[in-house]
Write a protein that holds these residues in place. Structure first.
Motif, mmCIF file in Angstrom:
data_model
loop_
_atom_site.group_PDB
_atom_site.id
_atom_site.type_symbol
_atom_site.label_atom_id
_atom_site.label_comp_id
_atom_site.label_asym_id
_atom_site.label_seq_id
_atom_site.Cartn_x
_atom_site.Cartn_y
_atom_site.Cartn_z
ATOM 1 N N GLY A 217 0.774 -1.239 0.000
ATOM 2 C CA GLY A 217 0.000 0.000 0.000
ATOM 3 C C GLY A 217 0.800 1.282 0.000
ATOM 4 O O GLY A 217 0.217 2.372 0.021
ATOM 5 N N LEU A 218 2.121 1.191 -0.007
ATOM 6 C CA LEU A 218 2.935 2.407 -0.096
ATOM 7 C C LEU A 218 2.694 3.105 -1.437
ATOM 8 O O LEU A 218 2.464 2.439 -2.447
ATOM 9 N N LYS A 219 2.803 4.409 -1.435
ATOM 10 C CA LYS A 219 2.706 5.194 -2.657
ATOM 11 C C LYS A 219 4.097 5.700 -3.027
ATOM 12 O O LYS A 219 4.982 5.776 -2.173
ATOM 13 N N PRO A 220 4.323 6.033 -4.311
ATOM 14 C CA PRO A 220 5.645 6.533 -4.704
ATOM 15 C C PRO A 220 6.123 7.667 -3.801
ATOM 16 O O PRO A 220 5.389 8.616 -3.540
ATOM 17 N N GLY A 221 7.352 7.529 -3.288
ATOM 18 C CA GLY A 221 7.925 8.553 -2.435
ATOM 19 C C GLY A 221 7.641 8.384 -0.958
ATOM 20 O O GLY A 221 8.123 9.174 -0.142
ATOM 21 N N THR A 222 6.866 7.358 -0.573
ATOM 22 C CA THR A 222 6.573 7.130 0.841
ATOM 23 C C THR A 222 7.348 5.920 1.345
ATOM 24 O O THR A 222 7.792 5.080 0.570
ATOM 25 N N TRP A 223 7.487 5.829 2.687
ATOM 26 C CA TRP A 223 8.288 4.769 3.282
ATOM 27 C C TRP A 223 7.659 4.302 4.588
ATOM 28 O O TRP A 223 6.762 4.941 5.132
ATOM 29 N N ALA A 224 8.171 3.157 5.084
ATOM 30 C CA ALA A 224 7.698 2.615 6.362
ATOM 31 C C ALA A 224 8.804 1.770 6.982
ATOM 32 O O ALA A 224 9.655 1.219 6.271
ATOM 33 N N TYR A 225 8.772 1.685 8.321
ATOM 34 C CA TYR A 225 9.677 0.753 8.992
ATOM 35 C C TYR A 225 9.192 -0.672 8.724
ATOM 36 O O TYR A 225 7.979 -0.928 8.655
ATOM 37 N N LEU A 226 10.129 -1.599 8.587
ATOM 38 C CA LEU A 226 9.745 -2.993 8.390
ATOM 39 C C LEU A 226 9.101 -3.555 9.650
ATOM 40 O O LEU A 226 9.469 -3.192 10.770
ATOM 41 N N LYS A 227 8.155 -4.454 9.456
ATOM 42 C CA LYS A 227 7.534 -5.155 10.568
ATOM 43 C C LYS A 227 8.485 -6.248 11.058
ATOM 44 O O LYS A 227 9.416 -6.656 10.362
#
Length: 240
Positions: A217-227
């Motif tokens: 579900g990430l969009k271009p240019g977005t990030w998240a910490y790994l689970k």
């Protein structure tokens, strides 16, 4: 007191992967006890020797960070760029020093992993672990079943033959085709070169997964910490 190779120590400290650490050593950026070291076989005593990179002392990281970024097209996979182009780190607003695991070229979008865990990064970059990276490629023309078989079996590119790939057709028309292709190697622009080798120029290319890790579900240019389960896969997972 146990000695350790300098590049391995640098990787453990989260400076870079071993491969990048070797480049930093060879380039004269690393000092041991105030003396520039360029010999790749150099060993140190981590508990007593002082190591600096670009005149900043490095120490072992106690808190490793693992991030996934949906890299957009039009940026480079590097920490900084000599031509002033936008880099993948421009999209991530954290204070810790991290760096990419592998690369996606300027015009390729999709999943990119970043960390300060040099040992894990070094492992993941080695093809012997057979971690498949999966891409969606939109190519010019109607790709044939014969071309798909060639891609699956490996094709000749420059001076090497690619390892067998997992390939399936997502969409096929007279003018354009979409192909899903999974490879565990990571040579420069490999997917583009593979498709060129079977007569189809890539119009767009996106990496959608790295082993069991996806864009989620990430969009271009977005990030998240790994689970936690994603981190466990990076550290322990091995695909066939």
């Amino acid at each position: 007191m146990e000695e350790e190779r300098l590049q391995k120590y640098m990787a453990r400290c989260g400076v870079a992967s071993r491969r990048k650490a070797e480049e930093l050593i060879a380039g004269g950026s690393v000092k041991v006890n105030g003396i520039v070291v360029t010999e790749l076989g150099t060993k140190i005593h981590p508990s007593i020797d002082v190591v600096t990179v670009d005149n900043k002392r490095i120490t072992e990281e106690n808190n490793f960070i693992y991030i996934k970024l949906y890299k957009p097209e039009g940026c480079v996979t590097t920490v900084k760029d000599q031509f002033g182009r936008k880099t993948v780190l421009d999209f991530i607003d954290i204070n810790e020093r991290i760096y990419p695991i592998g690369r996606l070229d300027y015009n390729t979008s999709g999943l990119l992993l970043l960390t300060n865990d040099g040992e894990t990064a070094n492992k993941l970059l080695h093809p012997k672990f057979h971690i498949f990276k999966t891409y969606l490629a939109e190519v010019e023309g109607q790709i044939s079943d014969e071309a798909i078989i060639r891609l699956k079996n490996g094709v000749e590119i420059e001076d090497y033959k690619t390892a067998p790939a997992k390939v399936k057709i997502i969409r096929r028309t007279s003018y354009v085709s979409t192909v899903q292709i999974s490879i565990y190697e990571g040579k420069n622009r490999q997917v583009r070169k593979m498709l060129d080798a079977v007569g189809h120029k890539v119009k767009s290319l996106k990496r959608i997964s790295f082993g069991k890790i996806g864009l989620d579900g990430l969009k271009p240019g977005t990030w998240a910490y790994l689970k936690d389960e994603e981190i466990n896969f990076l550290k322990n997972g091995q695909e066939g």
